[in-house]
Scaffold this motif. Structure first.
Motif, mmCIF file in Angstrom:
data_model
loop_
_atom_site.group_PDB
_atom_site.id
_atom_site.type_symbol
_atom_site.label_atom_id
_atom_site.label_comp_id
_atom_site.label_asym_id
_atom_site.label_seq_id
_atom_site.Cartn_x
_atom_site.Cartn_y
_atom_site.Cartn_z
ATOM 1 N N ALA A 179 -6.025 -9.530 41.903
ATOM 2 C CA ALA A 179 -5.007 -9.610 42.959
ATOM 3 C C ALA A 179 -3.676 -10.138 42.422
ATOM 4 O O ALA A 179 -3.032 -10.982 43.041
ATOM 5 N N LEU A 180 -3.271 -9.619 41.282
ATOM 6 C CA LEU A 180 -2.059 -10.109 40.623
ATOM 7 C C LEU A 180 -0.982 -9.044 40.459
ATOM 8 O O LEU A 180 0.196 -9.317 40.678
ATOM 9 N N LEU A 181 -1.351 -7.831 40.066
ATOM 10 C CA LEU A 181 -0.358 -6.849 39.637
ATOM 11 C C LEU A 181 0.708 -6.589 40.686
ATOM 12 O O LEU A 181 1.885 -6.433 40.358
ATOM 13 N N ASP A 182 0.314 -6.555 41.976
ATOM 14 C CA ASP A 182 1.295 -6.232 43.015
ATOM 15 C C ASP A 182 2.313 -7.337 43.213
ATOM 16 O O ASP A 182 3.308 -7.149 43.903
ATOM 17 N N LEU B 93 -8.027 -5.500 35.294
ATOM 18 C CA LEU B 93 -7.088 -5.979 36.308
ATOM 19 C C LEU B 93 -7.553 -5.446 37.658
ATOM 20 O O LEU B 93 -7.445 -4.245 37.940
ATOM 21 N N THR B 94 -8.072 -6.325 38.499
ATOM 22 C CA THR B 94 -8.767 -5.879 39.702
ATOM 23 C C THR B 94 -7.987 -6.195 40.981
ATOM 24 O O THR B 94 -7.115 -7.058 41.005
ATOM 25 N N LEU B 95 -8.364 -5.472 42.045
ATOM 26 C CA LEU B 95 -7.941 -5.761 43.413
ATOM 27 C C LEU B 95 -6.424 -5.784 43.596
ATOM 28 O O LEU B 95 -5.862 -6.665 44.235
ATOM 29 N N SER B 96 -5.774 -4.756 43.040
ATOM 30 C CA SER B 96 -4.345 -4.592 43.287
ATOM 31 C C SER B 96 -4.147 -3.836 44.592
ATOM 32 O O SER B 96 -4.832 -2.851 44.870
ATOM 33 N N VAL B 97 -3.193 -4.296 45.404
ATOM 34 C CA VAL B 97 -2.920 -3.664 46.692
ATOM 35 C C VAL B 97 -2.544 -2.197 46.490
ATOM 36 O O VAL B 97 -1.714 -1.866 45.649
ATOM 37 N N LEU C 232 9.459 -7.015 43.504
ATOM 38 C CA LEU C 232 8.015 -6.895 43.338
ATOM 39 C C LEU C 232 7.579 -5.430 43.432
ATOM 40 O O LEU C 232 8.161 -4.630 44.163
ATOM 41 N N LEU C 233 6.505 -5.111 42.714
ATOM 42 C CA LEU C 233 6.009 -3.736 42.712
ATOM 43 C C LEU C 233 5.163 -3.412 43.942
ATOM 44 O O LEU C 233 5.126 -2.263 44.380
ATOM 45 N N GLY C 234 4.458 -4.391 44.484
ATOM 46 C CA GLY C 234 3.617 -4.125 45.639
ATOM 47 C C GLY C 234 2.658 -2.986 45.370
ATOM 48 O O GLY C 234 2.026 -2.913 44.311
#
Length: 262
Positions: free
Chosen positions: A112-115, A138-142, A175-177
């Motif tokens: 839950a970080l990339l976004d 890299l997990t759980l990106s929106v 932010l990339l979201g």
């Protein structure tokens, strides 16, 4: 950006249920000759990724937990445990890692970080991993997709406003979201890495009522902050949704990148 420990605890089971375990097959293959493992968890929060992943990796493991919030680090450092698992914590800017910082690292991971990153920060992260020959899970990106049951006409308006909120500018950082996964794939592939992605949606219903309700309130609040005209509709919309019990699929994506040198 930091999150309350209570929110992180509330979402931990849903996160664990959602993560794409089939990505662990190529990951384990890439790590077969690395023992003990040195794993860096960036933006570790209270350590939920470490608690989930350490039990699914073989052999001895030393985890380095990175976060800006010392409260969360204290919890993570005390709870990422298991046979053959050792831990250290590092407080500081997790976007500043370079290839030299990853020397000897077997795996970089985050949840839950990339976004929450910018395009430049994602590109810097990809460059560091590839140059260091370090796999990244890299997990759980929106993903920007939400399915509420039963559907309402207003769902799409709130979803669009929320996605725009995820792409907002914070302290001069855009932010990339929900664009984060595509940007991350491009950054890794441009450097020759092999990348897999898998859907990892939350599926929330009566068994996750507390999380579903808290998620819905936060989702609506963010949408109204981005698009104030929605505030007039929000109270009645929330009442209808909460009265019927929230049933929702919240889209996320998991990503595994393997530099060819790995």
């Amino acid at each position: 950006m930091s999150f309350a420990p209570e929110w992180l605890a509330l979402r931990e089971k849903a996160d664990a249920d959602a993560r794409a375990e089939d990505l662990l097959v190529p990951l384990r293959e890439s790590l077969v000759n690395r023992n003990p493992l040195l794993v860096r968890d960036i933006g570790c929060g209270t350590g939920s990724m470490g608690r989930w992943l350490s039990r699914r990796l073989d052999g001895g493991q030393h985890w380095v937990l990175h976060d800006r919030d010392p409260r969360l680090l204290a919890v993570a450092g005390a709870t990422v445990t298991g046979p053959g698992v050792t831990v250290e914590t590092r407080e500081g800017d997790l976007t500043a890692l370079r290839a030299e910082d990853l020397e000897g690292t077997s795996l970089l991971t985050a949840s839950a970080l990339l976004d929450l990153l910018t395009a430049d920060e994602v590109d810097t992260l990809a460059a560091a991993c590839v140059d260091a020959g370090c796999p990244a899970l890299l997990t759980l990106s929106v993903a920007g997709r939400v399915e509420l049951d039963p559907p309402e006409p207003l769902d799409a308006e709130f979803a669009e406003a929320f996605n725009d909120h995820q792409r907002r500018e914070v302290d001069g950082r855009r932010l990339l979201g929900p664009d984060a996964v595509a940007a991350t794939v491009e950054s890794f592939e441009r450097r020759g890495a092999v990348v897999w992605t898998r859907p990892s949606p939350w599926r929330l219903g009566p068994d996750q009522a507390a999380l579903a309700g808290e998620w819905l309130r936060g989702w609506v609040d963010a949408a109204c902050e981005q698009r104030p005209a929605l505030a007039e509709e929000a109270p009645a919309y929330l009442r209808r949704r909460l009265a019927g019990g929230v049933r929702v699929v919240v889209g996320h994506v998991d990503l595994l990148a393997l530099p060819r040198s790995a």
